[in-house]
Design a protein around this motif. Structure first.
Motif, PDB file in Angstrom:
ATOM      1  N   ASP A 127       0.801  -1.217   0.000  1.00  0.00           N
ATOM      2  CA  ASP A 127       0.000   0.000   0.000  1.00  0.00           C
ATOM      3  C   ASP A 127       0.837   1.272   0.000  1.00  0.00           C
ATOM      4  O   ASP A 127       0.499   2.246  -0.664  1.00  0.00           O
TER       5      ASP A 127
ATOM      6  N   HIS C 108     -15.880  -0.712   3.011  1.00  0.00           N
ATOM      7  CA  HIS C 108     -14.679  -0.370   3.804  1.00  0.00           C
ATOM      8  C   HIS C 108     -13.985  -1.600   4.385  1.00  0.00           C
ATOM      9  O   HIS C 108     -12.772  -1.609   4.564  1.00  0.00           O
ATOM     10  N   PHE C 109     -14.747  -2.633   4.679  1.00  0.00           N
ATOM     11  CA  PHE C 109     -14.144  -3.806   5.317  1.00  0.00           C
ATOM     12  C   PHE C 109     -14.509  -5.091   4.593  1.00  0.00           C
ATOM     13  O   PHE C 109     -15.617  -5.233   4.073  1.00  0.00           O
ATOM     14  N   SER C 110     -13.561  -6.004   4.624  1.00  0.00           N
ATOM     15  CA  SER C 110     -13.793  -7.315   4.006  1.00  0.00           C
ATOM     16  C   SER C 110     -13.545  -8.429   5.023  1.00  0.00           C
ATOM     17  O   SER C 110     -12.918  -8.231   6.059  1.00  0.00           O
ATOM     18  N   PRO C 243      -4.566 -10.679  19.861  1.00  0.00           N
ATOM     19  CA  PRO C 243      -4.483 -10.155  18.502  1.00  0.00           C
ATOM     20  C   PRO C 243      -5.002 -11.101  17.437  1.00  0.00           C
ATOM     21  O   PRO C 243      -4.878 -10.794  16.250  1.00  0.00           O
ATOM     22  N   GLU C 244      -5.581 -12.236  17.844  1.00  0.00           N
ATOM     23  CA  GLU C 244      -6.015 -13.210  16.829  1.00  0.00           C
ATOM     24  C   GLU C 244      -7.153 -12.650  15.973  1.00  0.00           C
ATOM     25  O   GLU C 244      -7.191 -12.847  14.762  1.00  0.00           O
ATOM     26  N   GLN C 251     -16.064  -6.111  10.663  1.00  0.00           N
ATOM     27  CA  GLN C 251     -16.371  -7.190   9.709  1.00  0.00           C
ATOM     28  C   GLN C 251     -17.846  -7.540   9.736  1.00  0.00           C
ATOM     29  O   GLN C 251     -18.485  -7.704   8.701  1.00  0.00           O
TER      30      GLN C 251
ATOM     31  N   GLY D  72      -3.639  -5.598   1.201  1.00  0.00           N
ATOM     32  CA  GLY D  72      -2.456  -5.146   1.944  1.00  0.00           C
ATOM     33  C   GLY D  72      -2.682  -5.182   3.449  1.00  0.00           C
ATOM     34  O   GLY D  72      -1.799  -5.602   4.213  1.00  0.00           O
ATOM     35  N   SER D  73      -3.855  -4.771   3.873  1.00  0.00           N
ATOM     36  CA  SER D  73      -4.073  -4.724   5.321  1.00  0.00           C
ATOM     37  C   SER D  73      -4.191  -6.132   5.908  1.00  0.00           C
ATOM     38  O   SER D  73      -3.773  -6.375   7.038  1.00  0.00           O
ATOM     39  N   ILE D  74      -4.734  -7.035   5.138  1.00  0.00           N
ATOM     40  CA  ILE D  74      -4.773  -8.427   5.620  1.00  0.00           C
ATOM     41  C   ILE D  74      -3.353  -8.967   5.785  1.00  0.00           C
ATOM     42  O   ILE D  74      -3.037  -9.601   6.799  1.00  0.00           O
ATOM     43  N   ARG D  75      -2.502  -8.688   4.810  1.00  0.00           N
ATOM     44  CA  ARG D  75      -1.098  -9.129   4.942  1.00  0.00           C
ATOM     45  C   ARG D  75      -0.460  -8.565   6.201  1.00  0.00           C
ATOM     46  O   ARG D  75       0.205  -9.273   6.952  1.00  0.00           O
ATOM     47  N   ARG D  76      -0.664  -7.259   6.420  1.00  0.00           N
ATOM     48  CA  ARG D  76      -0.049  -6.646   7.612  1.00  0.00           C
ATOM     49  C   ARG D  76      -0.603  -7.250   8.903  1.00  0.00           C
ATOM     50  O   ARG D  76       0.114  -7.471   9.865  1.00  0.00           O
ATOM     51  N   ARG D  77      -1.904  -7.496   8.924  1.00  0.00           N
ATOM     52  CA  ARG D  77      -2.512  -8.021  10.148  1.00  0.00           C
ATOM     53  C   ARG D  77      -2.129  -9.477  10.410  1.00  0.00           C
ATOM     54  O   ARG D  77      -2.006  -9.896  11.555  1.00  0.00           O
ATOM     55  N   GLY D  81      -0.314 -11.493  13.766  1.00  0.00           N
ATOM     56  CA  GLY D  81      -0.936 -12.603  14.464  1.00  0.00           C
ATOM     57  C   GLY D  81      -2.431 -12.758  14.252  1.00  0.00           C
ATOM     58  O   GLY D  81      -3.067 -13.627  14.853  1.00  0.00           O
ATOM     59  N   ALA D  82      -3.020 -11.934  13.411  1.00  0.00           N
ATOM     60  CA  ALA D  82      -4.468 -12.014  13.215  1.00  0.00           C
ATOM     61  C   ALA D  82      -4.822 -13.181  12.305  1.00  0.00           C
ATOM     62  O   ALA D  82      -4.076 -13.519  11.380  1.00  0.00           O
ATOM     63  N   THR D  83      -5.973 -13.769  12.581  1.00  0.00           N
ATOM     64  CA  THR D  83      -6.402 -14.932  11.796  1.00  0.00           C
ATOM     65  C   THR D  83      -7.723 -14.700  11.073  1.00  0.00           C
ATOM     66  O   THR D  83      -8.174 -15.550  10.325  1.00  0.00           O
ATOM     67  N   ASN D  84      -8.362 -13.564  11.328  1.00  0.00           N
ATOM     68  CA  ASN D  84      -9.710 -13.393  10.759  1.00  0.00           C
ATOM     69  C   ASN D  84      -9.737 -12.597   9.462  1.00  0.00           C
ATOM     70  O   ASN D  84     -10.794 -12.258   8.957  1.00  0.00           O
ATOM     71  N   ASP D  85      -8.559 -12.321   8.925  1.00  0.00           N
ATOM     72  CA  ASP D  85      -8.457 -11.676   7.619  1.00  0.00           C
ATOM     73  C   ASP D  85      -9.410 -10.486   7.447  1.00  0.00           C
ATOM     74  O   ASP D  85     -10.223 -10.426   6.525  1.00  0.00           O
ATOM     75  N   ALA D  86      -9.294  -9.583   8.391  1.00  0.00           N
ATOM     76  CA  ALA D  86     -10.063  -8.337   8.290  1.00  0.00           C
ATOM     77  C   ALA D  86      -9.326  -7.409   7.326  1.00  0.00           C
ATOM     78  O   ALA D  86      -8.209  -6.987   7.604  1.00  0.00           O
ATOM     79  N   GLY D  87      -9.955  -7.152   6.216  1.00  0.00           N
ATOM     80  CA  GLY D  87      -9.343  -6.284   5.204  1.00  0.00           C
ATOM     81  C   GLY D  87      -9.951  -4.898   5.246  1.00  0.00           C
ATOM     82  O   GLY D  87     -11.170  -4.760   5.298  1.00  0.00           O
ATOM     83  N   SER D  88      -9.114  -3.892   5.239  1.00  0.00           N
ATOM     84  CA  SER D  88      -9.612  -2.513   5.265  1.00  0.00           C
ATOM     85  C   SER D  88      -9.305  -1.830   3.944  1.00  0.00           C
ATOM     86  O   SER D  88      -8.164  -1.836   3.489  1.00  0.00           O
TER      87      SER D  88
END
Lengths: 301, 301, 301, 301
Positions: A127, C108-110, C243-244, C251, D72-77, D81-88
């Protein structure tokens, strides 16, 4: 041959510095400096200003706005007790790096998901900047520049839009200059099209004369480290296989060969003074992750 | 003496090119090039990235955001019939030119309404760029660089914030380097403060060691064409007469003497290799009317 | 239940308007207008200025710079023959839409690649705006607002960062207000955290009290069309499974339920005047493809 | 009469809120709300997108670019340690506030150095926002809107560029609508010119039909709080005294009368449904010190 991506294989997967990084040695620099006779510096760049030509939508508009201003900063500083009325003028610039005379970073173009060095665009195109292959990986270059002037090959002072510059054209220009391309060179192509930069942007952007893919491959095979031209895109537009094949010269030079492209170069003074080889210098600002950089390359003669 | 603005009178009212424009000759360039021994290029600049240190509010934040992306451009080109999946990555940069390693244009600072060359800020500070004294008036420079290292004068590897670097300090550094300043030189001051750039920006911005006004006048009187330092502002901060007198070194160098200022210079490799004079090159992009320019100066040794 | 994305299935694949688009009818508007007693308008928004709090890096900095200016435009117009000295002041704003009091677009969110309505982020997230689910798809809303004040539930005037607001808390606030949530409502949560907006941004951004995922699901199940709060993100930060699990409320509300989120809402005057339900109005500017919009929602009472 | 600046004298030197601030009362709001019959909301705004028409150079280009992205935000998260793939998904917008359907702040225009309320532009036009008269001083408005349709007065569906809309035209439109202007009204002028917005921007910007200065004075004298039109500038362009007198309607409405101007309004649905008075709502985002604001005004009927 199109599928044989020999060049980037040359320096291995993961390479980020390309031809300029691998081929240029202190000896090239020394030799280029040794060619300087009188120490004159010739500027090879355009002014960058609002309205600079751009290939929309990819190249977004350039904007500059002055501020803070000396008047405002003097007011603020007086409030803090200052008496010497030091006024500061600054500005805000909004731009893509592909504005005015500029150089393309190796990460500027992909073939599908593949970038130079075998990098995947999916992971590299972050990004806030390219994670790899940004302009910061390009070394400053001081090497020989070779000017190939094809501008008068068709009887006027410029080639027309859509006119491919072929290997034969390049050979003819080299022969006229009594030069050959040597490893480490920056090849500078003058098509005459540059005269329309900011004087007739509509025409400048309507297409352009430029090299075809075969000419690009012929040049990179001779180990030049960058190819420059006095147009927006180096390559002929519309391309020879338009619209099926788009920007093949960019794909080859950047994504395959690791050879930088310099656009909107100004060679008028070199032409006038009949200079065809010279000490070329270019130093791109290290905007981290940027896909290119506006530059002010110079010739020293 | 403060009121005796001798320098800009030197080249007359209306001058826009200052010391670099008037003093640098092809002979300086030739001589600098002649000093090169092995052709090694040393980069003197920092990476520019989000979070780059800035003196708010005048220096506004740097931002870079990637886009268009190869994925998006491939989609658009497929819709137009392309089959070669040429992906283009570009970016949008928002910045002031006073970001990272950069040079100040002569129009960057005023004394009240007066800019260098006797220009009035009221008419020169136009909305979309300085009408006069923008960075485009600065020539590319290839000349001798002289490194004055004062970083260890106080017993550690850097001077502290607020420590004025005086004429005596500069003389001591010159003596240690067995050098004197010659007309046309770029003087590069190493205070050691640069180690905090992007490693501890809060500290880097909290103040800085730098030259006082007398030292600035002493340097410009010796006809250097630019003064560089490894800090944000070249001059000591807080100033010696803070808060009454703000940024007197900027006022003197830019508005009076027509001598450019280069900030956030990186001299680590020069120091390590014990290089104190070298061929210095800097070529600022011609953003029309800009008050400065991020640059990537180099030393060739 | 986490995997049962019932809500967006509710209006089918390809839906772009979500709860506000489907649930709000002229009857809701009429009813809300009918509740107005004296015609007073209460502003529910913050000032937006340089330094506005932001969650870096996703929320990039806000910048405003004045220009062109009246002085400059008068000069230009005089040159064109004008005598009435019409001066125009404008500005340049650089921002993300998620600045100040703002509303989130459904795109905004996926959840991974999945956006609301079953849209794939891969194809929807275009370079120059979301191809679907941009803020332009959101209708202006005039409906009932319900204020749930939980700010004093822990004995001070605000909840602390990291304090989850649960279903029980919401029920308690509703009971205190003698209200229940009705279809079409905008739910406005007051945690007291908003007092730190621009007064202590470091604290404001260090975390926040906010709803947990269960509370979000409980609210959307009652057919509210938007959920607002006096904090940066509506949801408790750090989250209860940090942080999981990151931003589960976003979402759920945006990508699953099609319910807008409004952030940095200002409810101070409503609280002072002990108003718990009111006519709520919000009209987001149609920036095509934008992922949100700064807004100035109002209550009419 | 030109020199008799009666209006701003009306509320005294130093006033910042103008007609909307002084004239609008809760009674106006109540009365407007009371006129609503079925609760339908009609959007009165255009989409704002790249290429939006603008009067260069004062109105600078609008740009939007998506990023950060969900990918990109999913990659960073994930890295955190995040597992829920929240994409912004977010974006960067660069704009002047005078883009698309927008409202002018009172500080947008000056008569020489004089702004509304007797403020001096010299001190008010600060680097980072107007120190006075910014859009944040404008209250949200809920009042009666009155549509004056003059679009067919010349026999086609629009008036031509350069056609002044006079007092007589306004009277004729009012008579046709069986309405008179009342204190607190927002007057909405439909010239038919709005059909060229984004369909033929070159034409849209080539000039426009609009009110002349006498019509502006006639309207403000009747205590309307804002005047809107379906064109770029409300006033006839070129003006009736062009080029000597530039933008006199802006000078009068904003700098003298303290009456806001709304531009690029969309009245198509109101016209189609033969609605000539309605409940008008507009709420401008409080960008501190901004000279205007893009808005999404609505009619409720």
């Amino acid at each position: 041959m199109t599928n044989c991506i020999h060049d980037h294989g040359r320096w291995g997967k993961g390479d980020q510095i390309g031809a300029a990084g691998h081929l240029l040695t202190p000896e090239h620099t020394l030799k280029a400096l040794g060619s300087v006779r009188n120490g004159c510096i010739i500027d090879l760049s355009h002014l960058i200003e609002i309205g600079a030509p751009r290939m929309a939508p990819n190249q977004s508009p350039y904007h500059i706005q002055v501020g803070p201003t000396s008047a405002g900063s003097i007011r603020r500083r007086r409030k803090m007790g200052a008496t010497n009325d030091a006024g500061s003028n600054l500005e805000r610039i909004e731009m893509t790096t592909h504005v005015g005379t500029h150089i393309d970073a190796l990460g500027h173009f992909s073939k599908g998901d593949m970038l130079y060095g075998g990098y995947s665009a999916t992971v590299t195109v972050d990004d806030f900047g390219l994670a790899n292959l940004g302009i910061e990986h390009m070394p400053p270059i001081v090497t020989r520049g070779v000017l190939l002037d094809v501008s008068r090959f068709d009887g006027s002072d410029h080639l027309e839009a859509g006119r491919p510059v072929t290997i034969a054209d390049l050979e003819r220009a080299l022969a006229a200059a009594k030069l050959s391309i040597e490893p480490g060179d920056v090849v500078c192509l003058n098509t005459g099209w540059g005269q329309f930069f900011m004087t007739d942007n509509e025409r400048y952007l309507s297409g352009e004369p430029g090299i075809d893919e075969a000419a690009a491959r012929w040049l990179t095979a001779q180990d030049c480290v960058a190819i420059a031209a006095d147009n927006m895109a180096l390559e002929v537009l519309p391309g020879t296989q338009h619209p099926e094949i788009v920007m093949p010269v960019h794909q080859h030079c950047l994504a395959e060969a690791g050879v930088h492209i310099i656009e909107n170069l100004v060679m008028d003074e070199l032409i006038e003074r009949d200079i065809r080889s010279f000490c070329f210098m270019l130093s791109a600002v290290k905007f981290k992750g940027a896909t290119g950089c506006p530059v002010r390359p110079i010739a020293i003669v």
